[in-house]
Scaffold this motif. Structure first.
Motif, PDB file in Angstrom:
ATOM      1  N   ALA A 113     -19.434  -6.083  -3.792  1.00 48.57           N
ATOM      2  CA  ALA A 113     -18.672  -6.470  -4.983  1.00 48.57           C
ATOM      3  C   ALA A 113     -17.999  -5.253  -5.614  1.00 48.57           C
ATOM      4  CB  ALA A 113     -19.586  -7.155  -5.991  1.00 48.57           C
ATOM      5  N   ASP A 114     -18.692  -4.134  -5.598  1.00 47.24           N
ATOM      6  CA  ASP A 114     -18.146  -2.903  -6.169  1.00 47.24           C
ATOM      7  C   ASP A 114     -16.961  -2.390  -5.350  1.00 47.24           C
ATOM      8  OD1 ASP A 114     -18.165  -0.881  -8.149  1.00 47.24           O
ATOM      9  OD2 ASP A 114     -19.143   0.481  -6.761  1.00 47.24           O
ATOM     10  N   ASP A 115     -16.983  -2.644  -4.044  1.00 48.37           N
ATOM     11  CA  ASP A 115     -15.906  -2.181  -3.154  1.00 48.37           C
ATOM     12  C   ASP A 115     -14.650  -3.047  -3.239  1.00 48.37           C
ATOM     13  OD1 ASP A 115     -17.430  -0.076  -2.275  1.00 48.37           O
ATOM     14  OD2 ASP A 115     -18.118  -1.070  -0.442  1.00 48.37           O
ATOM     15  N   LEU A 116     -14.769  -4.215  -3.876  1.00 47.77           N
ATOM     16  CA  LEU A 116     -13.593  -5.084  -4.014  1.00 47.77           C
ATOM     17  C   LEU A 116     -12.521  -4.387  -4.854  1.00 47.77           C
ATOM     18  CD1 LEU A 116     -15.031  -8.655  -4.730  1.00 47.77           C
ATOM     19  CD2 LEU A 116     -13.769  -7.921  -2.717  1.00 47.77           C
ATOM     20  N   SER A 117     -11.281  -4.559  -4.437  1.00 49.92           N
ATOM     21  CA  SER A 117     -10.154  -4.004  -5.190  1.00 49.92           C
ATOM     22  C   SER A 117      -9.696  -5.041  -6.211  1.00 49.92           C
ATOM     23  CB  SER A 117      -9.015  -3.648  -4.236  1.00 49.92           C
ATOM     24  OG  SER A 117      -7.897  -3.194  -4.947  1.00 49.92           O
ATOM     25  N   ALA A 118      -9.900  -4.723  -7.495  1.00 52.68           N
ATOM     26  CA  ALA A 118      -9.532  -5.669  -8.553  1.00 52.68           C
ATOM     27  C   ALA A 118      -8.034  -5.632  -8.818  1.00 52.68           C
ATOM     28  CB  ALA A 118     -10.294  -5.348  -9.832  1.00 52.68           C
ATOM     29  N   PRO A 119      -7.404  -6.797  -8.958  1.00 52.78           N
ATOM     30  CA  PRO A 119      -5.971  -6.827  -9.289  1.00 52.78           C
ATOM     31  C   PRO A 119      -5.723  -6.230 -10.668  1.00 52.78           C
ATOM     32  CG  PRO A 119      -6.782  -8.998  -8.632  1.00 52.78           C
ATOM     33  CD  PRO A 119      -7.975  -8.137  -8.845  1.00 52.78           C
ATOM     34  N   LEU A 127     -15.760  -4.800 -14.001  1.00 54.70           N
ATOM     35  CA  LEU A 127     -16.863  -3.984 -14.525  1.00 54.70           C
ATOM     36  C   LEU A 127     -17.970  -4.871 -15.089  1.00 54.70           C
ATOM     37  CD1 LEU A 127     -14.900  -1.112 -16.316  1.00 54.70           C
ATOM     38  CD2 LEU A 127     -16.131  -0.996 -14.142  1.00 54.70           C
ATOM     39  N   ASP A 128     -17.565  -5.922 -15.828  1.00 54.61           N
ATOM     40  CA  ASP A 128     -18.560  -6.846 -16.390  1.00 54.61           C
ATOM     41  C   ASP A 128     -19.285  -7.610 -15.289  1.00 54.61           C
ATOM     42  OD1 ASP A 128     -17.942  -6.078 -18.961  1.00 54.61           O
ATOM     43  OD2 ASP A 128     -16.500  -7.700 -19.282  1.00 54.61           O
ATOM     44  N   PHE A 129     -18.554  -8.004 -14.252  1.00 50.35           N
ATOM     45  CA  PHE A 129     -19.157  -8.734 -13.134  1.00 50.35           C
ATOM     46  C   PHE A 129     -20.159  -7.845 -12.379  1.00 50.35           C
ATOM     47  CE2 PHE A 129     -18.872  -9.820  -8.544  1.00 50.35           C
ATOM     48  CZ  PHE A 129     -19.556 -11.021  -8.592  1.00 50.35           C
ATOM     49  N   GLN A 165     -23.784 -12.257 -18.360  1.00 49.41           N
ATOM     50  CA  GLN A 165     -23.041 -13.305 -17.652  1.00 49.41           C
ATOM     51  C   GLN A 165     -21.980 -13.926 -18.564  1.00 49.41           C
ATOM     52  OE1 GLN A 165     -26.319 -14.857 -14.353  1.00 49.41           O
ATOM     53  NE2 GLN A 165     -26.343 -15.770 -16.371  1.00 49.41           N
ATOM     54  N   GLU A 166     -22.317 -14.113 -19.844  1.00 55.48           N
ATOM     55  CA  GLU A 166     -21.341 -14.645 -20.795  1.00 55.48           C
ATOM     56  C   GLU A 166     -20.196 -13.658 -21.012  1.00 55.48           C
ATOM     57  OE1 GLU A 166     -23.250 -15.848 -24.417  1.00 55.48           O
ATOM     58  OE2 GLU A 166     -24.579 -17.252 -23.400  1.00 55.48           O
ATOM     59  N   LEU A 167     -20.525 -12.362 -21.084  1.00 60.10           N
ATOM     60  CA  LEU A 167     -19.483 -11.343 -21.259  1.00 60.10           C
ATOM     61  C   LEU A 167     -18.537 -11.311 -20.053  1.00 60.10           C
ATOM     62  CD1 LEU A 167     -21.550  -8.383 -22.785  1.00 60.10           C
ATOM     63  CD2 LEU A 167     -19.829  -9.783 -23.952  1.00 60.10           C
ATOM     64  N   ALA A 168     -19.101 -11.470 -18.857  1.00 58.82           N
ATOM     65  CA  ALA A 168     -18.275 -11.463 -17.641  1.00 58.82           C
ATOM     66  C   ALA A 168     -17.329 -12.657 -17.622  1.00 58.82           C
ATOM     67  CB  ALA A 168     -19.166 -11.468 -16.403  1.00 58.82           C
TER      68      ALA A 168
END
Length: 203
Positions: A113-119, A127-129, A165-168
């Motif tokens: 998940a950390d290696d995913l490139s966020a749009p 970061l929240d996820f 989870q709510e913040l994400a």
């Protein structure tokens, strides 16, 4: 003395001078032809329409990859989230088995998940996820290392997980608002969003 041919040329030049059709040493001036004002407006209108068409095509061309990247990112994020949540829930039900293996699987999901490139526009949500995924890993690590877990501490960790989870989810919906992506929330906590004409469900 002029030759007969030179006399003839001189005579023709004198005649041209006499009728004013020839100006020695100056360029001939031709009258300019100007386009009527109505034609100028037509050409301007056509140019403006063509310009707007090009801009619209360019905007569509550049926005489509961006929207495709968003849907691709969220699809992968959701896959990792489902696997992580299943590991987390299954872990709580286990009384025996290879708990350390489950912790390693959870750690691997956090890394993916950390290696995913966020749009663009989804960096804060990512970061929240990741914070949610990491917190699940911390809880599982604690449980695997402490067979007699502190009930109050575990309750505190679970409350913190709910908050994260709510913040994400909140940061995801804010990203949708920024990117002007239509979505609707469902009573079960999931929601549906649209990229172009295609709809996606996020749980």
């Amino acid at each position: 003395m002029l030759t007969p041919s030179q006399q003839k040329v001189k005579q023709e030049l004198d005649e041209l001078k006499a009728i004013g059709s020839y100006n020695h040493g100056s360029d001939m001036n031709f009258p300019r032809t100007e386009l009527p004002a109505s034609k100028n407006r037509v050409y301007f209108s056509i140019g403006l329409v063509l310009f707007l068409v090009v801009i619209s095509i360019a905007a569509l061309y550049f926005s489509t990859p961006s929207q495709t990247k968003i849907s691709s990112y969220l699809t992968k994020e959701q896959q990792y989230n489902r696997k992580s949540l299943k590991l987390f829930n299954d872990f709580a039900e286990k009384t025996s088995g290879d708990l350390e293996s489950d912790v390693l699987k959870q750690a691997s999901l956090v890394k993916k998940a950390d290696d995913l490139s966020a749009p663009s526009g989804f960096e804060k949500h990512k970061l929240d996820f990741i914070d949610v995924m990491q917190h699940r890993l911390d809880i599982l690590t604690y449980l695997s290392e402490n067979k007699q877990a502190d009930t109050l501490l575990l309750k505190k960790l679970l409350i913190e997980l709910d908050v994260k989870q709510e913040l994400a989810q909140d940061s995801l919906l804010k990203a949708f608002d920024r990117e002007e992506i239509q979505y609707e929330e469902h009573v079960d906590g999931a929601f549906r969003y649209w990229i172009g004409k295609k709809s996606f469900r996020y749980e």
